[in-house]
Design an enzyme around this catalytic site. Structure first.
Site, PDB file in Angstrom:
ATOM      1  N   HIS A  23       8.006  -9.677  -2.237  1.00 42.88           N
ATOM      2  CA  HIS A  23       8.635  -9.101  -3.438  1.00 42.88           C
ATOM      3  C   HIS A  23      10.161  -9.113  -3.328  1.00 42.88           C
ATOM      4  O   HIS A  23      10.836  -8.188  -3.789  1.00 42.88           O
ATOM      5  CB  HIS A  23       8.157  -7.667  -3.686  1.00 42.88           C
ATOM      6  CG  HIS A  23       6.701  -7.538  -3.990  1.00 42.88           C
ATOM      7  ND1 HIS A  23       6.202  -7.508  -5.268  1.00 42.88           N
ATOM      8  CD2 HIS A  23       5.618  -7.441  -3.174  1.00 42.88           C
ATOM      9  CE1 HIS A  23       4.883  -7.390  -5.235  1.00 42.88           C
ATOM     10  NE2 HIS A  23       4.495  -7.349  -3.965  1.00 42.88           N
ATOM     11  N   ASN A  66       0.908  -3.858  -9.290  1.00 42.37           N
ATOM     12  CA  ASN A  66       1.099  -5.264  -9.651  1.00 42.37           C
ATOM     13  C   ASN A  66       0.672  -5.481 -11.099  1.00 42.37           C
ATOM     14  O   ASN A  66       0.086  -4.590 -11.722  1.00 42.37           O
ATOM     15  CB  ASN A  66       0.240  -6.163  -8.746  1.00 42.37           C
ATOM     16  CG  ASN A  66       0.854  -6.372  -7.367  1.00 42.37           C
ATOM     17  OD1 ASN A  66       2.056  -6.196  -7.175  1.00 42.37           O
ATOM     18  ND2 ASN A  66       0.036  -6.769  -6.419  1.00 42.37           N
ATOM     19  N   TYR A 119       5.053   0.628   4.140  1.00 38.38           N
ATOM     20  CA  TYR A 119       6.214   0.809   3.259  1.00 38.38           C
ATOM     21  C   TYR A 119       7.293   1.685   3.869  1.00 38.38           C
ATOM     22  O   TYR A 119       8.471   1.539   3.576  1.00 38.38           O
ATOM     23  CB  TYR A 119       5.772   1.374   1.900  1.00 38.38           C
ATOM     24  CG  TYR A 119       5.039   0.345   1.081  1.00 38.38           C
ATOM     25  CD1 TYR A 119       3.743  -0.016   1.413  1.00 38.38           C
ATOM     26  CD2 TYR A 119       5.645  -0.296   0.024  1.00 38.38           C
ATOM     27  CE1 TYR A 119       3.063  -0.979   0.696  1.00 38.38           C
ATOM     28  CE2 TYR A 119       4.968  -1.261  -0.704  1.00 38.38           C
ATOM     29  CZ  TYR A 119       3.674  -1.592  -0.366  1.00 38.38           C
ATOM     30  OH  TYR A 119       3.000  -2.552  -1.073  1.00 38.38           O
TER      31      TYR A 119
HETATM   32 FE1  HDD Z   1       3.072  -4.330  -1.035  1.00 37.80          FE
HETATM   33  C1  HDD Z   1       6.428  -4.425  -1.367  1.00 37.80           C
HETATM   34  C2  HDD Z   1       2.728  -3.993  -4.456  1.00 37.80           C
HETATM   35  C3  HDD Z   1      -0.338  -4.495  -0.721  1.00 37.80           C
HETATM   36  C4  HDD Z   1       3.390  -4.213   2.320  1.00 37.80           C
HETATM   37  N1  HDD Z   1       4.342  -4.261  -2.606  1.00 37.80           N
HETATM   38  C5  HDD Z   1       5.690  -4.303  -2.532  1.00 37.80           C
HETATM   39  C6  HDD Z   1       6.249  -4.209  -3.842  1.00 37.80           C
HETATM   40  C7  HDD Z   1       5.203  -4.090  -4.708  1.00 37.80           C
HETATM   41  C8  HDD Z   1       4.003  -4.115  -3.928  1.00 37.80           C
HETATM   42  C9  HDD Z   1       5.290  -3.954  -6.212  1.00 37.80           C
HETATM   43  C10 HDD Z   1       7.730  -4.262  -4.175  1.00 37.80           C
HETATM   44  C11 HDD Z   1       8.319  -2.888  -4.178  1.00 37.80           C
HETATM   45  C12 HDD Z   1       9.787  -2.977  -4.530  1.00 37.80           C
HETATM   46  O1  HDD Z   1      10.080  -3.416  -5.659  1.00 37.80           O
HETATM   47  O2  HDD Z   1      10.600  -2.595  -3.691  1.00 37.80           O
HETATM   48  N2  HDD Z   1       1.509  -4.335  -2.339  1.00 37.80           N
HETATM   49  C13 HDD Z   1       1.575  -4.095  -3.680  1.00 37.80           C
HETATM   50  C14 HDD Z   1       0.243  -3.937  -4.198  1.00 37.80           C
HETATM   51  C15 HDD Z   1      -0.613  -4.088  -3.148  1.00 37.80           C
HETATM   52  C16 HDD Z   1       0.174  -4.322  -1.973  1.00 37.80           C
HETATM   53  C17 HDD Z   1      -0.087  -3.642  -5.641  1.00 37.80           C
HETATM   54  C18 HDD Z   1      -2.102  -4.016  -3.122  1.00 37.80           C
HETATM   55  C19 HDD Z   1      -2.809  -3.387  -3.976  1.00 37.80           C
HETATM   56  N3  HDD Z   1       1.772  -4.387   0.515  1.00 37.80           N
HETATM   57  C20 HDD Z   1       0.398  -4.422   0.436  1.00 37.80           C
HETATM   58  C21 HDD Z   1      -0.164  -4.355   1.772  1.00 37.80           C
HETATM   59  C22 HDD Z   1       0.893  -4.252   2.635  1.00 37.80           C
HETATM   60  C23 HDD Z   1       2.101  -4.286   1.823  1.00 37.80           C
HETATM   61  C24 HDD Z   1      -1.637  -4.361   2.089  1.00 37.80           C
HETATM   62  C25 HDD Z   1       0.896  -4.125   4.130  1.00 37.80           C
HETATM   63  C26 HDD Z   1      -0.074  -3.682   4.849  1.00 37.80           C
HETATM   64  N4  HDD Z   1       4.650  -4.391   0.253  1.00 37.80           N
HETATM   65  C27 HDD Z   1       4.532  -4.284   1.594  1.00 37.80           C
HETATM   66  C28 HDD Z   1       5.872  -4.211   2.282  1.00 37.80           C
HETATM   67  C29 HDD Z   1       6.853  -4.245   1.090  1.00 37.80           C
HETATM   68  C30 HDD Z   1       5.937  -4.389  -0.098  1.00 37.80           C
HETATM   69  C31 HDD Z   1       6.066  -5.199   3.354  1.00 37.80           C
HETATM   70  C32 HDD Z   1       8.004  -5.230   1.122  1.00 37.80           C
HETATM   71  C33 HDD Z   1       9.235  -4.448   0.840  1.00 37.80           C
HETATM   72  C34 HDD Z   1       8.805  -3.069   0.770  1.00 37.80           C
HETATM   73  O3  HDD Z   1       7.473  -2.973   0.989  1.00 37.80           O
HETATM   74  O4  HDD Z   1       9.502  -2.101   0.586  1.00 37.80           O
HETATM   75  O5  HDD Z   1       5.978  -3.038   3.002  1.00 37.80           O
END
Ligand code: HDD
Length: 715
Positions: free
Chosen positions: A82, A154, A369
């Site tokens: 993202h 999402n 997160y």
């Molecule tokens: Fe995630 C970012 C949505 C599963 C780990 N995720 C991130 C963002 C969104 C989502 C909208 C951007 C947030 C922003 O604008 O800063 N993610 C989802 C949805 C998921 C999902 C709807 C499943 C239903 N994500 C998911 C899993 C993991 C992550 C299973 C890890 C185990 N996601 C992350 C992250 C991020 C992230 C690596 C990247 C930057 C952040 O969190 O702050 O931690």
């Protein structure tokens, strides 16, 4: 007492962001004159201090060192997923209908709550194009009176994997190949399809990606989903299980594949610009927030669907969405880095009345997160960054660490204490602390998921069969394109076998496109009732047109009265008119009609509809005249119409957008080969009437009847 000036610089925006009301001016931008970071006024910032005009630079030049040092460290790591996003401020107005199911005040009472939303693509880097085929993030931070609540969702209601431990795998497979770092922001490559074809659980999300949902028309026209099931508690202590939905007031609309590709080249910032422009134009994007409410039974199942399985959705026909309030985005960020880049979301940011469930994907997210921000935002104090600060009072016992901005008072940041009179106190029940719902837990330690997670494909079939034929054609074309970009035959064959399990016709169409035989289905799939709510194309569509863009084509000899009439009618309908001509400046040299776009600077993707007041002839000796001539072997220009206008109209026609022609523009209609009476084509004498008909057509977004059935489709 700490000096009040030692508080962190506040973010102040001219656009009325939530910090604006109470903010002091940013400490880094006070006073009239340029200064160093420590406030010493500077006379010259253009020349370094040298020993003589031609001499070496002196080490003593603090301003040079400070300026370069800061510049050298301006970048922070982009989000691991993202990374590319756009944000906006707004307000959530609760309907007060949530009290039956939750004590969360921002849902239960009729109150307004400030929000910040960040939309994103998933795969691309920070500088990648907006309109790639991908899932879109839809993350909302509610600055509630009871603390920040983050709904990190999402635009697709199901996820790739069931257990968060696989998240690094799916992301490694989907990101560019590690050797050459290509392709950027694409799922059309071998490693992605290798992973998803080896994981039938990923087929549901992938089918959504291949549908028109993977290429939204704008952020404003996307649905949002919390994906997981959450647990709500009401004032009587009763719990229920819910799934969150954002419903765009403007309707759910997507691009065509050709539009998405044109935009990626001609305007890679298409979605970001669209969001900011709409807000600036006062056409504030809005969504209604709703929940599907399901009983909190011991097995956490609903109509045979395991509510802890994030690869499954609950059809709205089985459980309708109940609306709780409306969010309106009404202010653009003032500073991209300070707000959109530094904002951090976390599904673990909860408020009383909303709790998580044991969904194994959600559980892993709760760790990820909070952890990722340490690298991205450089230390543990990211909650103090202005955009992340709660609007509720904060009284924590977190101390020190990199980038600590607070000047904490007191001597006893521990509990219990007697030195600081026992402060801060633990919150008594009456003062509404957050308390986890007490659910019974038992079982052996295992690395496994329940057997009710095993059906991976029936909802994929349900989704596909819920789409209209036009949408199904787009799905087939998308699979054919993506698998056509894979070079490993075993990967393509394995994916085709899953498609054969989902729908034989779909598999046939894709296999024909790839020049491969149709394989045996990978497994047997149960039939599930289609869910018409999943389609974007409904029999009756009459969405509001606010913020839509109408191109008004005219040349210097055009009837200016009609041009002005058309512009006024478009504005009256709440849309934005852009006058398009062959050159910039003013139409016909008259100062009163400004030209907004030229045939050189615009492409069809910019317009939702077109009104041609007149045709435009290629200027003699122009490149356009040369192009027109080149198209005809006789060497005589084959058209009296500028070929760039014919291209513009041709694209709008192919993308099934509404186009109106006034009599003077008929040559343009003929040059584009458009026949009278074609759906979505308007012929009118008067600009006012033409705009009226365009508004009706725009309510359905596109002239759906104009889409041909795909030539690759044997049906
Ligand atoms: Fe995630 C970012 C949505 C599963 C780990 N995720 C991130 C963002 C969104 C989502 C909208 C951007 C947030 C922003 O604008 O800063 N993610 C989802 C949805 C998921 C999902 C709807 C499943 C239903 N994500 C998911 C899993 C993991 C992550 C299973 C890890 C185990 N996601 C992350 C992250 C991020 C992230 C690596 C990247 C930057 C952040 O969190 O702050 O931690």
């Amino acid at each position: 007492m700490p000096n009040p000036d030692q508080r962190a610089p506040e973010t102040v925006t001219a656009t009325g962001c939530p910090f604006g009301a109470s903010a002091v001016a940013p400490r880094s931008q006070q006073g009239e004159f340029l200064t160093t970071a420590t406030g010493t006024r500077l006379r010259d910032s253009d020349h370094s201090l040298k020993a003589g005009r031609r001499g070496p630079t002196l080490l003593q030049d603090h301003h040079l060192r400070e300026k370069i040092m800061h510049f050298d460290h301006e970048r922070i790591p982009e989000r691991v997923v993202h990374a590319r996003g756009a944000g906006a401020h707004g307000v959530f107005t609760s309907y007060g209908t949530g009290a039956k199911i939750t004590t969360a005040r921002f849902l239960a009472e009729k109150i307004e709550t400030p929000v910040f939303v960040r939309f994103s693509t998933v795969l691309g880097s920070r500088g990648s194009a907006d309109t790639v085929r991908d899932t879109r993030g839809f993350a909302t931070k509610f600055y509630t009176e009871e603390g920040n609540y983050d709904l990190v969702g999402n635009n697709i209601p199901v996820f790739f994997i069931q257990d968060g431990i696989k998240f690094p795998d799916v992301v490694h497979a989907a990101k560019p190949h590690p050797d050459r770092e290509i392709p950027q922001a694409q799922s059309a490559h071998d490693t992605f399809w290798d992973f998803v074809s080896l994981h039938t659980e990923a087929q549901a999300h992938t089918m959504w990606n291949m549908s028109d949902r993977g290429i939204p028309a704008s952020f404003r026209t996307m649905e949002g989903f919390g994906v997981h099931t959450f647990r709500l508690t009401n004032a009587d202590g009763e719990t229920c299980l819910v799934k969150f939905h954002w419903k765009p007031v403007a309707g759910v609309h997507s691009m065509t594949w050709e539009e998405a590709q044109l935009a990626a080249g001609a305007d890679p910032d298409f979605h970001r610009r669209d969001l900011a422009d709409a807000i600036e134009a006062g056409a504030f994007p809005s969504w209604e927030l709703g929940v599907q409410v399901m009983p909190d039974t011991q097995d956490e199942m609903f109509e045979g669907i395991d509510l802890l399985d994030p690869t499954k959705l609950v059809p709205e026909e089985l459980c309708p969405v109940q609306l709780l309030g409306k969010m309106t985005l009404n202010a653009n960020p003032t500073n991209y880095f300070a707000e959109t880049e530094q904002v951090m979301f976390n599904p673990g940011h909860l408020v009383p009345g909303i709790d998580v469930t044991n969904d194994p994907l959600l559980q892993a997210r709760l760790f990820s997160y909070v952890d990722t921000q340490l690298t991205r935002l450089g230390g543990p104090n990211f909650a103090q960054i202005p955009i992340n600060r709660a609007h509720a009072p904060v009284n924590d016992m977190l101390r020190d660490g990199f980038h600590q901005h607070a000047v904490h008072t007191g001597q006893a940041p521990y509990r219990p204490n007697s030195i600081d009179a026992g402060n801060p106190a633990e919150t008594p029940e009456a003062q509404r602390p957050f308390v986890e719902v007490s659910t019974p837990v038992s079982g052996e330690k295992v690395r496994a998921v329940p057997a009710t997670f095993d059906d991976h494909l029936s909802q994929v079939r349900m989704f596909y069969r819920s789409l209209t034929p036009v949408e199904q054609d787009h799905v087939a074309a998308a699979y054919t394109f993506e698998l056509g970009k894979c070079y490993e035959n075993p990967v393509r064959e394995r994916q085709l076998a899953h498609l054969a399990a989902v729908d034989t016709d779909l598999a046939k169409t894709v296999a024909t496109g790839l020049g491969l035989p149709v394989p045996e289905p990978s497994t047997k799939v149960a039939d599930v009732e289609p869910s018409p709510a999943l389609s974007q194309v409904k029999a009756e569509m009459n969405f509001p047109v606010d913020g839509r863009i109408v191109g008004i084509v005219a040349d210097d000899d055009a009837d200016l009265a009609q041009v002005k009439k058309a512009s006024a009618a478009v504005e009256k309908a709440g849309m934005t008119p852009f006058v398009v001509a062959a050159h910039g400046g003013h139409l016909g040299g008259k100062k009163d009609v400004v030209i907004d776009r030229t045939l050189l600077t615009t492409r069809s993707i910019e317009f939702d509809a077109l009104l041609a007041v007149s045709a435009i002839a290629p200027a003699p000796d122009s490149a356009a005249a040369f192009d027109a001539k080149a198209g005809d072997p006789s060497g005589v220009p084959n058209s009296a119409v500028d070929p760039r206008l014919t291209l513009l109209i041709g694209e709008m026609y192919r993308h099934c957008k509404a186009i109106a022609f006034l009599p003077e523009a008929e040559a343009a209609m003929a040059a584009a080969g458009i026949e009278a009476g074609t759906p979505g084509i308007v012929q009118e004498k008067d600009a006012d009437k033409a705009v009226g008909t365009l508004v009706d057509l725009l309510g359905a977004h596109r002239a759906w009847d104009r889409f041909p059935r795909s030539s690759a489709d044997p049906r």
